[in-house]
Structure formats: C-alpha cells, structure tokens
Design a protein around this motif. Structure first.
Motif, PDB file in Angstrom:
ATOM      1  N   ARG A 173      -5.275  -2.245 -18.855  1.00  0.00           N
ATOM      2  CA  ARG A 173      -4.293  -1.858 -19.877  1.00  0.00           C
ATOM      3  C   ARG A 173      -3.137  -2.858 -19.973  1.00  0.00           C
ATOM      4  N   GLU A 174      -3.148  -3.907 -19.132  1.00  0.00           N
ATOM      5  CA  GLU A 174      -2.008  -4.823 -19.114  1.00  0.00           C
ATOM      6  C   GLU A 174      -1.988  -5.731 -20.338  1.00  0.00           C
ATOM      7  N   GLY A 175      -3.150  -6.303 -20.718  1.00  0.00           N
ATOM      8  CA  GLY A 175      -3.204  -7.095 -21.945  1.00  0.00           C
ATOM      9  C   GLY A 175      -2.823  -6.290 -23.164  1.00  0.00           C
ATOM     10  N   PRO A 176      -3.408  -5.086 -23.354  1.00  0.00           N
ATOM     11  CA  PRO A 176      -2.967  -4.234 -24.449  1.00  0.00           C
ATOM     12  C   PRO A 176      -1.473  -3.919 -24.407  1.00  0.00           C
ATOM     13  N   SER A 177      -0.899  -3.795 -23.215  1.00  0.00           N
ATOM     14  CA  SER A 177       0.545  -3.517 -23.110  1.00  0.00           C
ATOM     15  C   SER A 177       1.367  -4.636 -23.732  1.00  0.00           C
ATOM     16  N   VAL A 178       0.847  -5.877 -23.666  1.00  0.00           N
ATOM     17  CA  VAL A 178       1.545  -7.005 -24.281  1.00  0.00           C
ATOM     18  C   VAL A 178       1.643  -6.812 -25.792  1.00  0.00           C
ATOM     19  N   GLN A 179       0.523  -6.467 -26.424  1.00  0.00           N
ATOM     20  CA  GLN A 179       0.531  -6.264 -27.874  1.00  0.00           C
ATOM     21  C   GLN A 179       1.346  -5.035 -28.255  1.00  0.00           C
ATOM     22  N   ILE A 180       1.268  -3.990 -27.450  1.00  0.00           N
ATOM     23  CA  ILE A 180       2.022  -2.759 -27.735  1.00  0.00           C
ATOM     24  C   ILE A 180       3.520  -3.033 -27.702  1.00  0.00           C
ATOM     25  N   ALA A 181       3.990  -3.643 -26.619  1.00  0.00           N
ATOM     26  CA  ALA A 181       5.421  -3.914 -26.485  1.00  0.00           C
ATOM     27  C   ALA A 181       5.894  -4.926 -27.527  1.00  0.00           C
ATOM     28  N   ALA A 182       5.054  -5.911 -27.840  1.00  0.00           N
ATOM     29  CA  ALA A 182       5.420  -6.889 -28.870  1.00  0.00           C
ATOM     30  C   ALA A 182       5.558  -6.210 -30.227  1.00  0.00           C
ATOM     31  N   GLY A 183       4.682  -5.241 -30.508  1.00  0.00           N
ATOM     32  CA  GLY A 183       4.795  -4.510 -31.764  1.00  0.00           C
ATOM     33  C   GLY A 183       6.078  -3.706 -31.855  1.00  0.00           C
ATOM     34  N   VAL A 184       6.467  -3.088 -30.745  1.00  0.00           N
ATOM     35  CA  VAL A 184       7.720  -2.331 -30.724  1.00  0.00           C
ATOM     36  C   VAL A 184       8.912  -3.261 -30.922  1.00  0.00           C
ATOM     37  N   MET A 185       8.934  -4.376 -30.182  1.00  0.00           N
ATOM     38  CA  MET A 185      10.053  -5.305 -30.290  1.00  0.00           C
ATOM     39  C   MET A 185      10.116  -5.962 -31.667  1.00  0.00           C
ATOM     40  N   HIS A 186       8.960  -6.275 -32.232  1.00  0.00           N
ATOM     41  CA  HIS A 186       8.937  -6.936 -33.545  1.00  0.00           C
ATOM     42  C   HIS A 186       9.542  -6.051 -34.621  1.00  0.00           C
ATOM     43  N   SER A 187       9.383  -4.742 -34.462  1.00  0.00           N
ATOM     44  CA  SER A 187       9.945  -3.819 -35.452  1.00  0.00           C
ATOM     45  C   SER A 187      11.464  -3.774 -35.401  1.00  0.00           C
ATOM     46  N   ALA A 188      12.065  -4.347 -34.348  1.00  0.00           N
ATOM     47  CA  ALA A 188      13.528  -4.360 -34.238  1.00  0.00           C
ATOM     48  C   ALA A 188      14.164  -5.236 -35.302  1.00  0.00           C
ATOM     49  N   ARG A 189      13.405  -6.176 -35.872  1.00  0.00           N
ATOM     50  CA  ARG A 189      13.995  -7.122 -36.830  1.00  0.00           C
ATOM     51  C   ARG A 189      14.583  -6.415 -38.035  1.00  0.00           C
ATOM     52  N   ARG A 190      14.057  -5.238 -38.392  1.00  0.00           N
ATOM     53  CA  ARG A 190      14.546  -4.511 -39.560  1.00  0.00           C
ATOM     54  C   ARG A 190      15.933  -3.932 -39.338  1.00  0.00           C
ATOM     55  N   TRP A 191      16.335  -3.830 -38.088  1.00  0.00           N
ATOM     56  CA  TRP A 191      17.621  -3.212 -37.762  1.00  0.00           C
ATOM     57  C   TRP A 191      18.675  -4.242 -37.368  1.00  0.00           C
ATOM     58  N   LEU A 192      18.302  -5.496 -37.328  1.00  0.00           N
ATOM     59  CA  LEU A 192      19.261  -6.529 -36.958  1.00  0.00           C
ATOM     60  C   LEU A 192      20.168  -6.865 -38.140  1.00  0.00           C
ATOM     61  N   PRO A 193      21.421  -7.192 -37.898  1.00  0.00           N
ATOM     62  CA  PRO A 193      22.337  -7.543 -38.994  1.00  0.00           C
ATOM     63  C   PRO A 193      21.984  -8.891 -39.608  1.00  0.00           C
ATOM     64  N   ASP A 194      22.516  -9.165 -40.788  1.00  0.00           N
ATOM     65  CA  ASP A 194      22.327 -10.471 -41.417  1.00  0.00           C
ATOM     66  C   ASP A 194      22.939 -11.563 -40.540  1.00  0.00           C
ATOM     67  N   ARG A 195      22.373 -12.744 -40.644  1.00  0.00           N
ATOM     68  CA  ARG A 195      22.850 -13.925 -39.908  1.00  0.00           C
ATOM     69  C   ARG A 195      22.835 -13.726 -38.385  1.00  0.00           C
ATOM     70  N   HIS A 196      21.844 -12.979 -37.912  1.00  0.00           N
ATOM     71  CA  HIS A 196      21.688 -12.845 -36.459  1.00  0.00           C
ATOM     72  C   HIS A 196      20.975 -14.087 -35.919  1.00  0.00           C
ATOM     73  N   THR A 197      20.991 -14.247 -34.622  1.00  0.00           N
ATOM     74  CA  THR A 197      20.462 -15.467 -33.993  1.00  0.00           C
ATOM     75  C   THR A 197      19.104 -15.257 -33.330  1.00  0.00           C
ATOM     76  N   ILE A 198      18.495 -14.094 -33.525  1.00  0.00           N
ATOM     77  CA  ILE A 198      17.217 -13.789 -32.879  1.00  0.00           C
ATOM     78  C   ILE A 198      16.081 -14.032 -33.865  1.00  0.00           C
ATOM     79  N   SER A 199      15.161 -14.913 -33.526  1.00  0.00           N
ATOM     80  CA  SER A 199      14.033 -15.189 -34.404  1.00  0.00           C
ATOM     81  C   SER A 199      12.902 -14.193 -34.143  1.00  0.00           C
ATOM     82  N   GLU A 200      11.965 -14.119 -35.105  1.00  0.00           N
ATOM     83  CA  GLU A 200      10.791 -13.275 -34.905  1.00  0.00           C
ATOM     84  C   GLU A 200       9.991 -13.749 -33.697  1.00  0.00           C
ATOM     85  N   HIS A 201       9.917 -15.066 -33.524  1.00  0.00           N
ATOM     86  CA  HIS A 201       9.211 -15.607 -32.360  1.00  0.00           C
ATOM     87  C   HIS A 201       9.860 -15.110 -31.064  1.00  0.00           C
ATOM     88  N   GLY A 202      11.175 -15.067 -31.062  1.00  0.00           N
ATOM     89  CA  GLY A 202      11.868 -14.603 -29.872  1.00  0.00           C
ATOM     90  C   GLY A 202      11.586 -13.142 -29.567  1.00  0.00           C
TER      91      GLY A 202
END
Length: 448
Positions: A133-162
């Motif tokens: 389940r460790e490899g799947p955990s990578v994709q799961i957690a990445a999906g959760v973190m990637h969804s954070a971009r919608r809540w970040l303010p304009d002109r933030h310094t965090i890229s999608e890659h980050g």
C-alpha cells in the motif's frame, strides 16, 4: 556595513497575509494527507484480515475467491479509474513532467483518484493479492496535496510541482512512519527542480504528514526494534553476498515488471491487451495456487512474514523467496492498483534469511535487514531512500553504514540490468496524453 532593518522585516512578515495563508493551507492539507493515509492503512489491514478469514474457512477458497475478486477490481479500474492502476508512483512522476500540460494532470492525480485508490487497493488486499500500500499512498497523498492549489491565494510561491512532490513524499512518510525516508524519497525520485523559495515549507509538510501517522499509531518502528550486537568484519562477506544477490534479483525483477507492463508481441501480452479482465483472473488464479502451496505465506503484502523473520524465527522454506517474487510480479501484471514496496521488503528479508541459513551466520536479523535495504534499493534504484526507510522501520541506527553500503552496491548492480523502474513506467503513463514518446536516450534518466 549595511545592516537590514529587522523591525521592517518583522513588520512586513506580520502584516503580509498571503504567506501566512499559503503556509496554513499547505500544512492543513499535509495533515489531511497524513490522516487519509492513516485511514487507508487501517482499511487495508482490515481488508486483508477479512481475506485471512476466507482462507481459514477452506484451503481451496482462495482458488475461487481471488480470480473473481481480481476480475471485478480490474474491470472497475479500467471502466471508471484507469489512472488508479498500478503503483501510483509512476503517475506522480508523470504528473510532474514538464511536458505534461497542467490541464492533464488530473489523469494522474486528483481527489477522485485518491479515493478510488484507497478503495481499490484495499480491495486487492481483500482479494489476497501480493501487493503493498506504500506506492498507492504516494498517489493518494499527492492527490490530496494537489487539491490544495484551489485554496491558495493569488501570487503564492508554491508550484504544482512542489505540491505533488510534497504530497508524494508525505505518502511514503505516513505509510512507513518514516518522515526522514519521505524527505529522501522526494529528493531521489520526485525532486526534478529546485523549489528554493518554498523548500522549507514543503519539507515541513512532509514531516507533518508523517507525524499524523505517529499521532494515530504511536512512535513505533514499522517492524519493531531489532537488537543487533556490535558488528565486525564477520559481516563483510555475507553482507557483500547479499548485496550482489539483491542487485541481480532486484534488477531482473524491475526489468521483468517494465517488460511485462509495456507489453510486446508475445502471446501473453496479446492476451492481456485483448481480454484484460480474463487475463487478470488467470494471473490471480496462479497467485492463489502459489499461496495455497506456501500455506498462505505469499498472500498480502508480506508484512507478517517479514516481522517474523526479523524476530529470529524461520518461516517457510527456501522456495518462499522466489515464490513471493513471482506472486508479486503476477499481481502487478493483473493491472490492479498495487504497490511493490512492502513485497520487495519481504523478498529482501527472505534473501537475507536464506543466505544466513545457507552459510550458518548467527546474526540472522542483521542479514535480513541488509536484504531488505538491498532488494528495495535494487528494485527502485533509489538507494538512499531504501536504506533510510529500512533504518527507520527497524530502528536499526547501529547498522547505518552497513545498510548504506548494501543499498548502494545493490542499486549499482541493478542499473547494469534494468532501467530505473518508476521513470520507465512513467513513460508508459505519458502515452495516455496521446503524444508519441521519443526513444529514450541512454543516460537520459532523471537525475537522482
């Protein structure tokens, strides 16, 4: 000499709201990612316990249950969530490629895929397949973190890659309860570019996600604590032997996975392409037969067998190790959402135990730990991640140099046999973009 006005800097830090919102959002989603992975861990364990009840009800039950359950999982995956198939690490790597358009990253990481991955991978353990389940955990957690971009303010310094990098690493940290291993995984496997302005925040996110698992399951080593006496030169010969065997076996296993999943003109690849659900059921039947022959030892992730070996007990015969490797390969070939981290640790533990038994080496747990680090390093070709994960999982800090040397040697041998596993599988994922890939040039693998 000009001195910066610390009062002005402090005032700016306190009055500028965007950095604080950014930090709050990233850390909140990191905590959420850790909690989701912890919940996934619980669900996966409960699923496998249910399979064990099925197995105990009748020895022949897996021969019927496993092909049926696997066929259903593969059908659901292909019909509704094709991006959830396989490990999950190649999807995150593909999402982070510069050639992947931002609008296409949802093919590889999203909240929908994260939820589906939790359910389908747990279903694979309910089916009794040899997966982690460790490899799947990578994709799961990445999906959760990637969804954070919608809540970040304009002109933030965090890229999608980050965000993807932090999420993927947080998945490893939370799954193994190894925050340092998560950081190293990010550097070796996911860190394609310098996130200079936000690296401290992203590393904090990885550690925080790991701490979520600690808060739920306690600050315990994944496989407990092994007591290793003072090691001397007597370990050199057996350790070198294990490094070579793990390098050869891990390299061949990695190459086998790449060739099998890439497909070809052979009859098996044609059958897999023509009737994937039926092919998956056939592979699952073979996994069931192997499990019955080994009296259940090869079912599941291999966690229980590895823990028994580390505690100094023998489990199974010499055939356990190659049969566990074959069961894991067949499971991956089915196309179910499944990782290879935990099964690789089980195979490595088996190699270490077998070598100790063959040469009569007294300190068997030490060789088992070396086998775990060596085989995982050979399969992933990420030696620093492998040795740190094993070190943290067994609380084996007294073996740091031995684990590091074994992982580096095994990884080096594996590179002579196979291309790096996850970049190669990520290239297969990129075919889903509909753009033909150029032949990969020698030495063009991503820098570790």
């Amino acid at each position: 000499m000009h001195h910066p006005d610390w009062r002005a800097r402090l005032r700016g830090e306190l009055t500028e709201w965007r950095p604080w919102i950014t930090r709050g959002v990233v850390l909140a989603f990191a905590a959420a990612a850790g909690l989701v992975v912890a919940g996934f861990t619980w669900l996966a364990e409960m699923a496998f316990h249910q399979f064990q009840r099925i197995e105990q009800a009748a020895w022949w039950a897996p021969l019927l249950w496993m092909p049926l359950a696997t066929a259903v999982i593969v059908w659901l995956t292909r019909r509704f969530l094709p991006g959830a198939a396989g490990s999950g690490i190649p999807q995150v790597v593909a999402a982070m490629e510069d050639t992947t358009p931002a609008g296409k990253r949802g093919l590889y990481v999203s909240m929908k895929l994260a939820i589906g991955k939790v359910v389908l991978t747990s279903g694979g353990l309910l089916a009794g397949l040899s997966l982690g389940r460790e490899g799947p955990s990578v994709q799961i957690a990445a999906g959760v973190m990637h969804s954070a971009r919608r809540w970040l303010p304009d002109r933030h310094t965090i890229s999608e890659h980050g965000l993807l990098m932090a999420g993927g690493a947080a998945g490893i940290a939370a799954a193994f309860n190894t925050p340092l291993g998560g950081v190293m995984f990010a550097i070796e496997e996911l860190w394609h570019r310098r996130e200079q302005r936000s690296s401290a925040l992203l590393i904090s996110a990885i550690v925080l996600a790991g701490l979520m698992a600690v808060s739920i399951y306690g600050n315990n080593s994944y496989f407990g604590r092994i007591l290793v006496p003072q090691l001397g030169w007597s370990l050199f010969g057996p350790g070198l032997l294990i490094a070579v065997v793990c390098g050869l076996a891990g390299g061949l296993f990695s190459r086998l996975l790449i060739v099998s999943l890439a497909g070809g003109k052979d009859i098996f690849s044609r059958q897999r392409a023509r009737a994937p659900v039926r092919f998956a059921a056939g592979c699952a039947l073979l996994v069931a037969v192997i499990g019955v022959v080994t009296q259940g030892a090869t079912f599941g992730s291999g966690y229980e067998q590895t823990k028994v070996l580390l505690e100094g007990e023998r489990t199974g015969e010499l055939l356990y190790t190659p049969l566990k490797l074959i069961a894991t390969w067949l499971t991956t070939w089915t196309g179910v959402p499944a990782g290879v981290f935990a099964p690789s640790l089980a195979v490595g533990a088996g190699i270490g135990s077998d070598v100790a038994a063959l040469i009569g080496f007294a300190e068997r747990p030490a060789l088992i730990a070396l086998g775990m680090a060596g085989f995982l390093a050979a399969v992933t070709q990420a030696p620093l991640t492998a040795f740190i994960i094993v070190m943290e999982m067994i609380n084996g800090h007294s073996m740091v140099l031995s684990l590091m040397a074994c992982a580096l040697i095994a990884s080096g041998i594996s590179r002579l046999i196979s291309a790096p596993l996850y970049p190669a599988l990520a290239r297969l994922q990129l075919l889903r973009l509909g753009v033909p890939l150029e032949p990969e040039k020698k030495g063009a693998h991503h820098t570790r």
